[in-house]
Scaffold this motif. Structure first.
Motif, PDB file in Angstrom:
ATOM      1  N   ALA A  20       0.856  -1.151   0.018  1.00 43.44           N
ATOM      2  CA  ALA A  20      -0.144  -0.065   0.021  1.00 43.44           C
ATOM      3  C   ALA A  20       0.840   1.328   0.039  1.00 43.44           C
ATOM      4  O   ALA A  20       0.505   2.308  -0.551  1.00 43.44           O
ATOM      5  CB  ALA A  20      -0.823  -0.116   1.091  1.00 43.44           C
ATOM      6  N   LEU A  21       1.933   1.291   0.742  1.00 42.27           N
ATOM      7  CA  LEU A  21       3.007   2.414   0.706  1.00 42.27           C
ATOM      8  C   LEU A  21       3.361   2.589  -0.558  1.00 42.27           C
ATOM      9  O   LEU A  21       3.559   3.635  -1.046  1.00 42.27           O
ATOM     10  CB  LEU A  21       3.817   1.957   1.826  1.00 42.27           C
ATOM     11  N   LEU A  22       4.194   1.535  -1.260  1.00 43.18           N
ATOM     12  CA  LEU A  22       4.715   1.651  -2.648  1.00 43.18           C
ATOM     13  C   LEU A  22       3.410   2.075  -3.407  1.00 43.18           C
ATOM     14  O   LEU A  22       3.812   2.875  -4.545  1.00 43.18           O
ATOM     15  CB  LEU A  22       4.997   0.471  -2.941  1.00 43.18           C
ATOM     16  N   LEU A  23       2.375   1.745  -3.518  1.00 43.55           N
ATOM     17  CA  LEU A  23       1.386   1.853  -4.352  1.00 43.55           C
ATOM     18  C   LEU A  23       0.767   3.374  -4.311  1.00 43.55           C
ATOM     19  O   LEU A  23       0.358   4.053  -5.307  1.00 43.55           O
ATOM     20  CB  LEU A  23       0.103   1.005  -4.388  1.00 43.55           C
ATOM     21  N   PHE A  24       0.424   3.578  -3.154  1.00 45.39           N
ATOM     22  CA  PHE A  24      -0.405   5.165  -3.052  1.00 45.39           C
ATOM     23  C   PHE A  24       0.521   5.994  -2.381  1.00 45.39           C
ATOM     24  O   PHE A  24       0.251   7.313  -2.364  1.00 45.39           O
ATOM     25  CB  PHE A  24      -1.398   4.740  -1.885  1.00 45.39           C
ATOM     26  N   GLY A  25       1.526   5.812  -1.707  1.00 48.34           N
ATOM     27  CA  GLY A  25       2.455   6.935  -1.146  1.00 48.34           C
ATOM     28  C   GLY A  25       2.315   7.196   0.408  1.00 48.34           C
ATOM     29  O   GLY A  25       0.758   7.046   0.541  1.00 48.34           O
ATOM     30  N   ALA A  26       2.913   7.521   1.157  1.00 44.40           N
ATOM     31  CA  ALA A  26       2.706   7.841   2.393  1.00 44.40           C
ATOM     32  C   ALA A  26       1.824   9.063   2.732  1.00 44.40           C
ATOM     33  O   ALA A  26       0.902   8.807   3.596  1.00 44.40           O
ATOM     34  CB  ALA A  26       4.105   8.092   3.016  1.00 44.40           C
ATOM     35  N   PRO A  27       2.054  10.216   1.840  1.00 45.50           N
ATOM     36  CA  PRO A  27       1.016  11.116   2.203  1.00 45.50           C
ATOM     37  C   PRO A  27      -0.298  10.931   2.068  1.00 45.50           C
ATOM     38  O   PRO A  27      -1.360  11.427   2.593  1.00 45.50           O
ATOM     39  CB  PRO A  27       1.365  12.425   1.212  1.00 45.50           C
ATOM     40  N   SER A  28      -0.755  10.003   1.235  1.00 48.25           N
ATOM     41  CA  SER A  28      -2.249   9.779   0.771  1.00 48.25           C
ATOM     42  C   SER A  28      -2.714   8.822   1.591  1.00 48.25           C
ATOM     43  O   SER A  28      -4.085   8.627   1.682  1.00 48.25           O
ATOM     44  CB  SER A  28      -2.311   9.440  -0.646  1.00 48.25           C
ATOM     45  N   LEU A  29      -2.000   7.963   2.243  1.00 48.59           N
ATOM     46  CA  LEU A  29      -2.742   6.886   2.901  1.00 48.59           C
ATOM     47  C   LEU A  29      -3.573   7.252   4.121  1.00 48.59           C
ATOM     48  O   LEU A  29      -4.644   6.612   4.353  1.00 48.59           O
ATOM     49  CB  LEU A  29      -1.574   6.088   3.736  1.00 48.59           C
ATOM     50  N   PRO A  30      -3.270   8.219   4.864  1.00 47.30           N
ATOM     51  CA  PRO A  30      -4.263   8.880   6.009  1.00 47.30           C
ATOM     52  C   PRO A  30      -5.471   9.443   5.426  1.00 47.30           C
ATOM     53  O   PRO A  30      -6.507   8.725   5.996  1.00 47.30           O
ATOM     54  CB  PRO A  30      -3.401  10.114   6.723  1.00 47.30           C
ATOM     55  N   SER A  31      -5.642   9.718   4.401  1.00 45.05           N
ATOM     56  CA  SER A  31      -7.081  10.172   3.739  1.00 45.05           C
ATOM     57  C   SER A  31      -7.540   8.914   3.046  1.00 45.05           C
ATOM     58  O   SER A  31      -8.911   9.003   3.436  1.00 45.05           O
ATOM     59  CB  SER A  31      -6.692  11.256   2.686  1.00 45.05           C
ATOM     60  N   ILE A  32      -6.906   8.111   2.499  1.00 41.46           N
ATOM     61  CA  ILE A  32      -7.610   6.885   2.132  1.00 41.46           C
ATOM     62  C   ILE A  32      -8.072   6.100   3.242  1.00 41.46           C
ATOM     63  O   ILE A  32      -9.473   5.595   3.412  1.00 41.46           O
ATOM     64  CB  ILE A  32      -6.561   5.859   1.313  1.00 41.46           C
TER      65      ILE A  32
END
Length: 84
Positions: A20-32
């Motif tokens: 998930a970190l590789l696919l979406f990137g760390a900045p967008s994970l909290p909003s997802i």
């Protein structure tokens, strides 16, 4: 290996988090995660309403029959570009 047993051990969880970190990137994970959590809360609330048979006011639109003298929606004028 069934889907229910996928997260019994910590290694698959770590792999999923890294993917998930590789696919979406760390900045967008909290909003997802926030939007997924909100969606799950809404789904759970609606499932509870269906199961209980209760409805909150305003969830079902009221139906009203047309009365004489009510304005009638006229169809839109045809687009000249469609007549070619």
């Amino acid at each position: 290996m069934g889907l229910g047993r996928l997260f019994d051990q910590p290694l698959p969880v770590v792999i999923v988090v890294l993917a998930a970190l590789l696919l979406f990137g760390a900045p967008s994970l909290p909003s997802i995660a926030r939007s997924v959590g909100q969606s799950l809360r809404i789904f759970k609330a609606e499932a509870d309403h269906i199961r209980d048979g209760s409805r909150t006011p305003g969830t079902t639109p009221e139906r009203r029959t047309a009365e004489p003298g009510d304005p009638v929606d006229k169809p839109a004028a045809p687009d000249p570009a469609d007549q070619r």
